[in-house]
Write a protein that holds these residues in place. Structure first.
Motif, PDB file in Angstrom:
ATOM      1  N   ILE A  82      83.204  -3.390  10.872  1.00 11.44           N
ATOM      2  CA  ILE A  82      82.017  -2.414  10.372  1.00 11.44           C
ATOM      3  C   ILE A  82      80.816  -3.137   9.874  1.00 11.44           C
ATOM      4  O   ILE A  82      80.766  -4.147   8.962  1.00 11.44           O
ATOM      5  CB  ILE A  82      82.537  -1.573   9.273  1.00 11.44           C
ATOM      6  CG1 ILE A  82      84.160  -1.110   9.495  1.00 11.44           C
ATOM      7  CG2 ILE A  82      81.716  -0.461   9.183  1.00 11.44           C
ATOM      8  CD1 ILE A  82      84.788  -0.447   7.992  1.00 11.44           C
ATOM      9  N   PRO A  83      79.828  -2.949  10.501  1.00  6.52           N
ATOM     10  CA  PRO A  83      78.496  -3.987  10.232  1.00  6.52           C
ATOM     11  C   PRO A  83      77.972  -2.964   9.043  1.00  6.52           C
ATOM     12  O   PRO A  83      78.177  -1.908   8.904  1.00  6.52           O
ATOM     13  CB  PRO A  83      77.696  -3.843  11.656  1.00  6.52           C
ATOM     14  CG  PRO A  83      78.178  -2.562  12.435  1.00  6.52           C
ATOM     15  CD  PRO A  83      79.483  -2.296  11.991  1.00  6.52           C
ATOM     16  N   LYS A  84      77.060  -3.606   8.428  1.00  4.17           N
ATOM     17  CA  LYS A  84      75.999  -3.097   7.658  1.00  4.17           C
ATOM     18  C   LYS A  84      76.655  -2.302   6.602  1.00  4.17           C
ATOM     19  O   LYS A  84      76.230  -1.276   6.186  1.00  4.17           O
ATOM     20  CB  LYS A  84      75.000  -2.539   8.299  1.00  4.17           C
ATOM     21  CG  LYS A  84      74.305  -3.140   9.458  1.00  4.17           C
ATOM     22  CD  LYS A  84      72.825  -2.950   9.538  1.00  4.17           C
ATOM     23  CE  LYS A  84      72.033  -4.026  10.469  1.00  4.17           C
ATOM     24  NZ  LYS A  84      72.886  -4.221  11.784  1.00  4.17           N
ATOM     25  N   GLY A 112      78.275   4.939  15.552  1.00  2.69           N
ATOM     26  CA  GLY A 112      79.437   4.584  14.651  1.00  2.69           C
ATOM     27  C   GLY A 112      80.942   5.530  15.007  1.00  2.69           C
ATOM     28  O   GLY A 112      81.912   4.806  15.499  1.00  2.69           O
ATOM     29  N   LYS A 113      80.644   6.733  14.507  1.00  6.14           N
ATOM     30  CA  LYS A 113      81.569   7.585  14.954  1.00  6.14           C
ATOM     31  C   LYS A 113      82.277   7.767  16.127  1.00  6.14           C
ATOM     32  O   LYS A 113      83.368   7.765  16.560  1.00  6.14           O
ATOM     33  CB  LYS A 113      81.405   8.994  14.445  1.00  6.14           C
ATOM     34  CG  LYS A 113      81.650   9.230  12.699  1.00  6.14           C
ATOM     35  CD  LYS A 113      81.349  10.636  12.659  1.00  6.14           C
ATOM     36  CE  LYS A 113      80.952  10.698  11.114  1.00  6.14           C
ATOM     37  NZ  LYS A 113      80.411  11.933  10.756  1.00  6.14           N
ATOM     38  N   LYS A 123      93.383  -2.819  11.232  1.00  7.67           N
ATOM     39  CA  LYS A 123      93.031  -3.468  10.049  1.00  7.67           C
ATOM     40  C   LYS A 123      91.239  -3.169  10.163  1.00  7.67           C
ATOM     41  O   LYS A 123      90.749  -2.841  11.182  1.00  7.67           O
ATOM     42  CB  LYS A 123      93.202  -4.881  10.258  1.00  7.67           C
ATOM     43  CG  LYS A 123      94.613  -5.236  10.294  1.00  7.67           C
ATOM     44  CD  LYS A 123      95.132  -4.494   8.997  1.00  7.67           C
ATOM     45  CE  LYS A 123      96.974  -4.958   9.123  1.00  7.67           C
ATOM     46  NZ  LYS A 123      97.510  -3.889   8.384  1.00  7.67           N
ATOM     47  N   LEU A 124      90.658  -3.276   9.057  1.00  8.70           N
ATOM     48  CA  LEU A 124      89.451  -2.951   8.761  1.00  8.70           C
ATOM     49  C   LEU A 124      88.779  -4.385   8.271  1.00  8.70           C
ATOM     50  O   LEU A 124      89.440  -5.103   7.755  1.00  8.70           O
ATOM     51  CB  LEU A 124      89.009  -2.090   8.270  1.00  8.70           C
ATOM     52  CG  LEU A 124      89.554  -0.626   8.591  1.00  8.70           C
ATOM     53  CD1 LEU A 124      88.822   0.621   7.454  1.00  8.70           C
ATOM     54  CD2 LEU A 124      88.807  -0.290   9.864  1.00  8.70           C
ATOM     55  N   PHE A 125      87.424  -4.649   8.822  1.00 10.42           N
ATOM     56  CA  PHE A 125      86.768  -5.792   8.221  1.00 10.42           C
ATOM     57  C   PHE A 125      85.327  -5.234   8.050  1.00 10.42           C
ATOM     58  O   PHE A 125      84.850  -4.582   8.747  1.00 10.42           O
ATOM     59  CB  PHE A 125      86.716  -6.956   9.277  1.00 10.42           C
ATOM     60  CG  PHE A 125      88.143  -7.214   9.996  1.00 10.42           C
ATOM     61  CD1 PHE A 125      88.890  -8.264   9.285  1.00 10.42           C
ATOM     62  CD2 PHE A 125      88.748  -6.579  11.017  1.00 10.42           C
ATOM     63  CE1 PHE A 125      90.145  -8.525   9.526  1.00 10.42           C
ATOM     64  CE2 PHE A 125      90.023  -6.992  11.415  1.00 10.42           C
ATOM     65  CZ  PHE A 125      90.729  -7.921  10.795  1.00 10.42           C
ATOM     66  N   ALA A 126      84.906  -5.735   6.896  1.00  6.41           N
ATOM     67  CA  ALA A 126      83.721  -5.205   6.506  1.00  6.41           C
ATOM     68  C   ALA A 126      82.361  -6.286   6.551  1.00  6.41           C
ATOM     69  O   ALA A 126      82.727  -7.444   5.799  1.00  6.41           O
ATOM     70  CB  ALA A 126      83.465  -4.661   5.034  1.00  6.41           C
ATOM     71  N   GLN A 158      85.081   5.882   4.685  1.00  5.78           N
ATOM     72  CA  GLN A 158      84.747   6.946   5.772  1.00  5.78           C
ATOM     73  C   GLN A 158      85.465   6.245   7.198  1.00  5.78           C
ATOM     74  O   GLN A 158      86.095   7.153   8.020  1.00  5.78           O
ATOM     75  CB  GLN A 158      83.166   6.906   6.075  1.00  5.78           C
ATOM     76  CG  GLN A 158      82.708   7.936   7.073  1.00  5.78           C
ATOM     77  CD  GLN A 158      81.372   7.732   7.107  1.00  5.78           C
ATOM     78  OE1 GLN A 158      80.527   6.887   6.832  1.00  5.78           O
ATOM     79  NE2 GLN A 158      80.774   8.572   7.886  1.00  5.78           N
ATOM     80  N   VAL A 159      85.256   5.067   7.368  1.00  2.71           N
ATOM     81  CA  VAL A 159      85.959   4.563   8.776  1.00  2.71           C
ATOM     82  C   VAL A 159      87.564   4.663   8.480  1.00  2.71           C
ATOM     83  O   VAL A 159      88.187   5.079   9.479  1.00  2.71           O
ATOM     84  CB  VAL A 159      85.517   3.379   9.258  1.00  2.71           C
ATOM     85  CG1 VAL A 159      86.364   2.526  10.194  1.00  2.71           C
ATOM     86  CG2 VAL A 159      84.110   2.832   9.106  1.00  2.71           C
ATOM     87  N   ASP A 160      87.946   4.493   7.220  1.00  5.85           N
ATOM     88  CA  ASP A 160      89.542   4.304   7.210  1.00  5.85           C
ATOM     89  C   ASP A 160      89.917   5.699   7.467  1.00  5.85           C
ATOM     90  O   ASP A 160      91.053   6.027   7.979  1.00  5.85           O
ATOM     91  CB  ASP A 160      89.689   3.981   5.688  1.00  5.85           C
ATOM     92  CG  ASP A 160      91.168   3.659   5.451  1.00  5.85           C
ATOM     93  OD1 ASP A 160      92.048   4.340   6.218  1.00  5.85           O
ATOM     94  OD2 ASP A 160      91.484   2.915   4.572  1.00  5.85           O
TER      95      ASP A 160
END
Lengths: 314, 550
Positions: free
Chosen positions: A93-95, A76-77, A124-127, A104-106
């Protein structure tokens, strides 16, 4: 908020499929580093996708995103570090099971944006919620980051996690669908549905898309380009709906001019939900580049219609 | 073989250099799609026959039939290609000719398939065949022609309509036509809808039957006299030879043709349909032709859906008939169907079931410019493929990017000239080779007849069609359709593939591309090194890489 009717998955380890990914009219493409990439190709896929982001023009209307590996894995990282770049619009971001998974991703993205001199907050982020735990925490997750623009639901993994079975009716995941939708809308972000995995069954796809659109979903993921058009045809307002929306707007303008508080269209009162719906229809129509008649055209159309039917309205 | 230095060259109207004459035969350079009228006043006349009342025309063996009509060295023999890759007739005939030791024949088939390659190549090598008046050459046979090594005279490559024109004009003088007949009676009434090797129609043999000096029918299904329908009549047939099997039914027709799964090909097909619709061609009473390639099948299917949505019906369609066209006929979206070739079981079956609304027709009536009317001229839309297209919209559908002859012309230049809207559907590149190029290796269909080029990365409109450009300016173009220029497409193609690699042309002329009116539109030169011996192109590539790296 962007138009995200369709989100097309593209295997991140397939050099033949990546270059034409922007050609099929999908609102969003997700170059996938997760499920479609076998473990031994994770590094290759990451390099391929980061290069593709630099050199391939996916078209001006396409939102270019990458689905990274879960943050619970070391990939992931590494994925984020390599893909954050000028042409990346978003990260799926999966799971996701808790707000920390997103935060954490942000943090990593913010850090990279600073280091690379990119505008802060543009990516942008999508969960994606695809476990029972993630679904239960949906609202908490939906509010945790300014970058977060949508919650998505992952049907296959969720079904497995629940111990249920995938079916054409979606029995196993429909409660989760409702919960994700409620959480997303309560937080003021979009909700995007899972894939319909049988791309040889356009009618099944259409039915499922109609169902989730009726629920309130904003879009649906696709695994084959041929699914894009079907999904759009469900989400796009019909010419009649657009016409009605323009007439609602015209009626409001008219009432404003007259200084009247109550607005009527034909014999019907226009209340606030109808106005909001009309605004939404016109917003989608505009973003989807559909024909929106001008007030003059509408007036003419209505006059002709009245002539044909010998008067009367609605 | 004819060396390029041995001939006098002249430029045709496309700026392509073509020989003034070859082996003393004067050639006419191409002048424009409808610029060249017939040189001769009258059609070629075949021999008169003679038949006594008690005569039965059935003979036991091919050899006996050949002896009776006097097949000898130097003659021209012809075949139709309706049995496609399941044909047994040409192989049987060539084997018998070899046994008899007859040499120096001219082979003039309407087309050839891989199942015949081995026999053709063998006969060329051992001198049984000295020249080919194709048709086409594919696969190994194409490589042999392109090698320039074994044939002493250039092959003539013609379109379907052009072949009929050449036969009627006597440019091809067929001495003996061998006609594979799925059913026949004792006097030679032939049809293709009955029998184990039914292929729907044998109309590619129609001109051969009428203009050859002798006609030998080869059948595996002899029926009681008279055989109905009489697609090719008894008055034309000298002898009927009955053999065990004239073809392999499983290979004559494809069982189930499938639409491409490739997203880019599907996009091309859909955009081709959408552009035809935007230009106003999808309308009540329309007509169209689309072939059996992956993109064409998908186009037909998308068109079918769109026509149903709009509630419009086509007056007629023609093919290359497949189940996709048959389905349109059956649900009334297409009122009448004309079949030049039947590609699958559904097409063959339907020809028998629906003779009132589904007919075949002689290929001359389909596409001969020097006849007195042909269906291609009444086509509204035709969808075609290509190996290359260039900045002048000139199309190559015969040689590959590497210059080797590999594909037939088919009805390409015929339909392109006749149809009101000619849409070329091509991917921007194949493998590492650009398809939209600055100059095609070989011109087969002139750019004057290509109206729209549809690729996955944009659609180019031929600026010659001002009417279409005006029409397009008046309609709303969906956001996911990119209208652009051919120059832009070529630039994109080169950007992706880097650049076009020129074929390694040699100095011999291996084929003349004859336009449908008999003029010469281009020539094909041999390709060095001679791949027929080196066999695999990849080998050469490897060597090239080695050389560069050393």
């Amino acid at each position: 908020m962007r138009l995200r009717r369709s989100r097309l998955y593209v295997p991140g380890n397939n050099p033949k499929m990546i270059p034409p990914a922007g050609l099929y009219g999908a609102d969003v493409i997700s170059l996938d580093l997760e499920d479609s990439v076998p473990l031994e190709y994770k590094t290759d896929a990451r390099m391929l996708v980061s290069e593709a982001l630099k050199v391939i023009d996916f078209g001006p209307a396409t939102e270019v995103t990458v689905r990274i590996n879960p943050m619970s894995t070391p990939y992931g990282k590494w994925d984020i570090k390599q893909i954050v770049s000028e042409k990346l619009h978003g990260i799926y971001i999966p799971k996701v099971e808790s707000r920390e998974d997103v935060i954490q991703v942000d943090d990593i993205v913010t850090d990279l944006e600073e280091k690379k001199g990119l505008p802060i907050g543009r990516i942008k982020l999508f969960a994606t919620l695809e476990t029972a735990k993630g679904i239960i925490n949906a609202y908490d997750i939906a509010r945790c980051s300014k970058r977060l623009e949508a919650l998505t639901i992952g049907g296959e993994d969720l079904t497995a996690d629940l111990g249920g079975e995938r079916s054409s009716t979606g029995t196993a995941i429909n409660t989760a669908r409702s919960m994700v939708l409620l959480a997303a809308k309560a937080a003021g972000i979009q909700a995007i549905d899972t894939v319909y995995s049988d791309f040889g069954d356009p009618e099944g796809l259409r039915k499922e898309t109609e169902m989730i659109k009726t629920m309130g979903y904003d879009g649906k993921a696709c695994i084959h380009p041929s699914q894009v058009e079907i999904i759009h045809s469900v989400f796009d307002p019909t010419p009649e709906q657009i016409l009605y929306a323009v007439r609602v707007k015209m009626a409001i303008e008219e009432a404003k001019k007259k200084g009247s508080g109550a607005v009527a269209l034909g014999a019907k009162m226009i209340d606030r939900p109808i106005v909001l719906k009309a605004e939404r229809v016109l917003e989608i129509a505009k973003m989807a580049d559909l024909d929106i008649p001008s007030p003059e055209e509408v007036t003419e159309m209505m006059q002709q219609k009245a002539k044909k039917s010998g008067g009367g309205d609605d | 073989m004819v060396k390029i230095s041995d001939v006098e060259w002249v430029e045709n109207s496309l700026g392509r250099k073509v020989p003034r004459s070859i082996d003393g035969v004067e050639l006419i350079p191409y002048k424009g799609p409808f610029a060249h009228r017939p040189v001769k006043d009258h059609k070629y006349g075949p021999k008169l026959g003679y038949v006594a009342s008690e005569e039965n025309e059935v003979v036991k063996t091919l050899g006996e039939a050949m002896e009776k009509i006097g097949l000898k060295d130097g003659m021209t023999i012809s075949f139709h290609h309706h049995f496609r890759n399941g044909d047994h007739v040409m192989n049987m005939v060539l084997a018998e000719i070899e046994r008899k030791g007859i040499k120096d024949l001219i082979l003039a088939p309407s087309s050839t398939f891989p199942c015949q390659e081995e026999a053709i190549i063998r006969c060329i090598m051992n001198g049984t065949i000295k020249k080919v008046e194709g048709g086409s050459a594919r696969g190994e046979f194409g490589r042999l022609v392109s090698s320039g090594r074994y044939l002493n005279q250039p092959m003539r490559i013609r379109s379907h309509g052009g072949r009929v024109r050449a036969i009627e004009a006597g440019d091809i003088h067929v001495d003996v036509a061998f006609i594979g007949a799925p059913s026949a009676d004792e006097l030679g009434n032939l049809n293709a809808i009955n029998g184990p090797s039914a292929c729907g129609t044998i109309n590619f043999a129609y001109a051969d039957a009428h203009f050859a000096d002798h006609v030998i029918a080869v059948t595996d299904h002899l029926v009681e006299y008279p055989n109905f329908p009489m697609s090719i009549g008894q008055e034309l047939v000298d002898y009927v030879v009955v053999v065990d099997k004239i073809g392999d039914p499983n290979k004559i027709a494809s069982g189930e043709l499938r639409i491409t799964n490739s997203p880019t090909r599907l996009k091309i097909a859909k955009d081709a349909m959408r552009i035809a619709d935007l230009l106003g061609y999808v309308k009540e009473g329309m007509s169209f032709q689309a072939g059996a390639g992956g993109i064409s099948l998908a186009f037909t299917e998308f068109l079918h859906q769109r026509m149903k949505e709009k509630g419009v019906k086509a007056a007629w369609a023609q093919g290359g008939t497949t189940k996709f066209l048959v389905e349109m006929l059956l649900d009334g979206t297409v009122k009448k169907l004309i079949t030049g070739q039947a590609f699958d079981v559904a097409a063959i079956h339907n020809m028998k079931e629906n003779p009132k609304i589904h007919v075949d027709l002689p290929i001359g009536a389909y596409a001969n410019i020097h006849g007195r009317g042909c269906t291609v001229n009444k086509l509204d839309i035709v969808v075609l493929g290509a190996t290359e297209v260039d900045l002048d919209y000139n199309v190559n559908s015969v040689t590959m990017s590497n210059g080797i002859i590999a594909e037939p012309v088919g009805g390409h230049s015929d339909t392109a000239a006749g149809a009101s809207l000619t849409i070329l559907t091509v991917p921007l590149f194949r493998g590492r080779y650009p398809v939209v190029v600055d100059r095609v290796n070989t011109v087969v269909t002139p750019g004057e007849n290509i109206d729209v080029v549809v690729t996955e990365r944009g659609i180019a409109m031929n600026p010659r069609r001002i009417d279409l450009l005006e029409k397009l300016a008046s309609v709303k173009i969906p956001r996911d359709m990119k209208i652009t220029t051919i120059e832009d497409l070529q630039r994109q193609a080169y950007e992706i593939t880097q650049t076009k690699v020129e074929p390694n042309w040699g100095d011999e002329i291996v084929a003349l591309i004859e336009y449908r009116d008999g003029t010469i539109i281009d020539v094909v030169r041999n390709v060095e090194p001679r791949y027929y011996d080196d066999a695999v192109f990849a080998e050469k590539e490897e060597k090239d890489v080695e050389r560069r790296e050393n």
